[in-house]
Design a protein around this motif. Structure first.
Motif, PDB file in Angstrom:
ATOM      1  N   CYS A  32      50.916  40.025  40.927  1.00 19.47           N
ATOM      2  CA  CYS A  32      51.829  38.815  41.645  1.00 19.47           C
ATOM      3  C   CYS A  32      51.524  37.822  40.378  1.00 19.47           C
ATOM      4  O   CYS A  32      50.568  37.834  40.123  1.00 19.47           O
ATOM      5  N   LEU A  33      52.416  36.905  39.820  1.00 18.66           N
ATOM      6  CA  LEU A  33      52.643  35.726  39.858  1.00 18.66           C
ATOM      7  C   LEU A  33      51.909  36.056  38.088  1.00 18.66           C
ATOM      8  O   LEU A  33      52.513  36.767  37.313  1.00 18.66           O
ATOM      9  N   HIS A  34      50.883  34.788  38.390  1.00 17.88           N
ATOM     10  CA  HIS A  34      49.905  35.206  36.338  1.00 17.88           C
ATOM     11  C   HIS A  34      49.351  36.650  36.636  1.00 17.88           C
ATOM     12  O   HIS A  34      48.497  37.335  35.017  1.00 17.88           O
ATOM     13  N   ALA A  35      49.171  37.799  37.334  1.00 19.24           N
ATOM     14  CA  ALA A  35      49.056  38.742  37.057  1.00 19.24           C
ATOM     15  C   ALA A  35      49.141  40.054  36.603  1.00 19.24           C
ATOM     16  O   ALA A  35      49.906  41.108  36.803  1.00 19.24           O
ATOM     17  N   ALA A 123      46.989  42.181  35.644  1.00 14.46           N
ATOM     18  CA  ALA A 123      46.843  41.460  34.710  1.00 14.46           C
ATOM     19  C   ALA A 123      45.466  40.723  34.800  1.00 14.46           C
ATOM     20  O   ALA A 123      45.596  40.446  36.148  1.00 14.46           O
ATOM     21  N   VAL A 124      43.953  41.063  34.847  1.00 15.28           N
ATOM     22  CA  VAL A 124      42.473  40.365  35.372  1.00 15.28           C
ATOM     23  C   VAL A 124      42.316  39.455  33.431  1.00 15.28           C
ATOM     24  O   VAL A 124      42.844  39.349  32.175  1.00 15.28           O
ATOM     25  N   THR A 125      40.738  38.952  34.301  1.00 22.69           N
ATOM     26  CA  THR A 125      39.868  38.406  33.021  1.00 22.69           C
ATOM     27  C   THR A 125      39.226  39.229  32.080  1.00 22.69           C
ATOM     28  O   THR A 125      39.036  40.081  32.727  1.00 22.69           O
ATOM     29  N   PRO A 126      39.263  39.162  31.158  1.00 22.87           N
ATOM     30  CA  PRO A 126      38.134  39.616  30.641  1.00 22.87           C
ATOM     31  C   PRO A 126      37.033  39.475  31.069  1.00 22.87           C
ATOM     32  O   PRO A 126      36.589  39.179  31.628  1.00 22.87           O
ATOM     33  N   ASN A 134      38.076  39.478  36.635  1.00 21.60           N
ATOM     34  CA  ASN A 134      38.004  38.346  38.235  1.00 21.60           C
ATOM     35  C   ASN A 134      39.327  38.620  38.311  1.00 21.60           C
ATOM     36  O   ASN A 134      40.340  38.102  36.799  1.00 21.60           O
ATOM     37  N   PHE A 135      39.707  38.386  39.770  1.00 22.09           N
ATOM     38  CA  PHE A 135      41.412  37.887  39.677  1.00 22.09           C
ATOM     39  C   PHE A 135      42.087  36.785  39.009  1.00 22.09           C
ATOM     40  O   PHE A 135      43.046  36.631  39.266  1.00 22.09           O
ATOM     41  N   SER A 136      41.077  35.698  38.422  1.00 25.00           N
ATOM     42  CA  SER A 136      40.867  34.329  38.106  1.00 25.00           C
ATOM     43  C   SER A 136      42.302  33.353  39.854  1.00 25.00           C
ATOM     44  O   SER A 136      41.894  33.325  40.474  1.00 25.00           O
ATOM     45  N   VAL A 137      43.463  32.884  39.337  1.00 25.33           N
ATOM     46  CA  VAL A 137      44.296  32.374  39.915  1.00 25.33           C
ATOM     47  C   VAL A 137      44.833  33.058  40.805  1.00 25.33           C
ATOM     48  O   VAL A 137      45.658  32.522  41.625  1.00 25.33           O
ATOM     49  N   ASN A 138      44.923  34.423  41.318  1.00 23.94           N
ATOM     50  CA  ASN A 138      46.019  35.247  41.847  1.00 23.94           C
ATOM     51  C   ASN A 138      45.403  36.026  42.685  1.00 23.94           C
ATOM     52  O   ASN A 138      44.799  37.464  43.132  1.00 23.94           O
TER      53      ASN A 138
END
Length: 446
Positions: A32-35, A123-126, A134-138
């Motif tokens: 979702c969102l930025h992912a 989408a995830v971080t490197p 890492n799932f980051s902000v999501n």
């Protein structure tokens, strides 16, 4: 020390090859969102002539969504959303998006107990040195989706920052395929501007807040304005515990209001949320910030956790209320606007909290495109989706005042709600209340 790069390279492929695993009839989940997996979405849309009845789930999509926009007759793909924003709402208006009812605190459990995920793509971080993405902000439901999925495909987005939190990563050993490619900068969600009416409502709510309160804010002009009012106030030592970390939280932090010092245990000193939803500056503030925890929604929205937070204060908006105290925050009639999200979670947790408070706010009326004014206090709803049942309605605020509906009878609720309705509609609402036999003859509006 393991060299995870070898395993990474073995699983690295192109988006076109990765989506070959998807078959007709599959359930596919997008991050979702930025992912949102933009490269994989593009590749899957390009396969449309090979597929039929592929069902895709996600939420908070800001577009584009190629599988939907390039299949307007839904011959190949069906898109479903747990919580809509503007892009998805427009799709819904065109019959191209279907809503899935949920409570955010239950959503990870839906996946683990009831749902099938044939392929998960996000989408995830490197990858880091220990083999984790890492799932980051999501965070939200990411871990639960991957725990359920038969196949996991990750899309590496180097624009995503790492964030600290709980259940916020996936290991290379769990992943079936990885794709790389160019991504634009993360899109921004600016603060919404509030109206003069919003300001009247915001002032009432902030006046009821206490030093040391732990705050949950929803999204939109009203919560953003309340955050600004808090930033300008004399309040101090506030905490944040909210499904979304929003721009207003950064305003409060920059004003020195947020310390999270009244929290205990692992949350002490931490701003806690499930998603980061705002500007580039907000994302940068949360990135690798040890004072921010991004956690799954069955943790953030857990009623037991909410009730344990001292002076927890929940602030959300709604679309309308009827004289029985039913609250709609997600539809206008049968037209879907957003979703239940966590509003009922936080309303419930705040009510169960002995020091908690919860405010649902709305303008008393709205003016349509033709200049006609309509009341947001209704006699009864006609097809509107009920977000908060009358049995859990609590403090409701309009520009005309604040009423507490908890424990009140039908006639008391009618009297209270009409007292905060727009004056142009009060007599009409009284007449409706009389017809529904929820208006005492001795009732007098003050």
């Amino acid at each position: 020390m393991n060299d995870y790069n070898k395993e990474y390279n073995a699983k690295l492929t192109t988006p076109e090859k990765a989506v070959k695993v998807i078959k007709s009839g599959d359930w596919v989940d997008y991050g979702c969102l930025h992912a949102y997996p933009a490269l994989l979405d593009r590749a899957l849309a390009d396969r449309k002539e090979e597929l039929e009845d592929v069902k895709v789930r996600s939420l908070l999509m800001h577009g584009p969504l190629h599988i939907v926009e390039e299949d307007p007759n839904q011959e190949h793909f069906t898109y479903n959303s747990w919580h809509m924003v503007k892009f998805e709402r427009n799709l819904c208006d065109r019959g191209l998006c279907y809503f899935i009812p949920m409570l955010f605190r239950n959503l990870p459990g839906y996946y683990r107990r009831f749902l099938d995920v044939d392929v998960a793509m996000m989408a995830v971080t490197p990858m880091d040195e220990e083999g984790y993405f890492n799932f980051s902000v999501n965070n939200a439901t990411a871990r639960a989706v991957l725990d359920t999925a038969k196949v996991i495909i990750l899309e590496i987005n180097d624009k995503l920052p790492r964030l600290f939190g709980k259940e916020n990563k996936v290991h290379i050993s769990e992943v079936d395929a990885i794709v790389e490619g160019e991504h634009p900068d993360l899109f921004e969600i600016p603060s919404a501007s509030g109206s003069e009416i919003d300001e009247l409502i915001a002032n009432q709510i902030v006046s009821q807040m206490e030093d040391g309160a732990c705050v949950q804010l929803g999204v939109g002009g009203m919560p953003d304005l309340i955050g600004k009012k808090i930033a300008e106030s004399d309040l101090k030592n506030l905490g944040v515990h909210s499904e979304l970390i929003v721009n207003a939280n950064l305003d409060m932090y920059k004003a020195g209001k947020i310390t999270n010092s009244n929290k205990t245990g692992e949350m002490k000193g931490k701003t806690v949320g499930g998603l980061v939803y705002g500007t580039k500056e907000l994302v940068e503030w949360t990135a690798e910030n040890p004072d921010v925890m991004i956690c799954p929604m069955d943790y953030v929205n857990d009623v037991n956790i909410i009730r344990s937070l001292d002076k927890f204060t929940s602030i959300n908006s709604c679309v309308g209320v009827d004289l029985f105290g039913q609250i709609s925050s997600e539809s206008a009639g049968t037209r879907h606007i957003s979703g239940t999200g966590g509003q009922l979670d936080f309303l419930t947790g705040a009510y169960d909290n002995p020091t908690g408070k919860s405010f649902i706010c709305m303008p008393s009326s709205r003016v349509d495109r033709k200049g006609v004014r309509h009341s947001n206090v209704h006699a009864t709803f006609h097809g509107d989706i009920i977000t908060d049942p009358r049995s859990q309605s609590y403090q409701l605020v309009t520009e005309y005042g604040m009423v507490n509906l908890a424990g009140r009878s039908t006639w008391e609720r009618a009297e209270m709600l009409i007292s905060v309705a727009h004056p142009d509609f009060r007599e009409e609402l009284i007449q409706s209340a009389e017809e529904m036999k929820i208006w005492r003859r001795s009732n007098k509006l003050k």
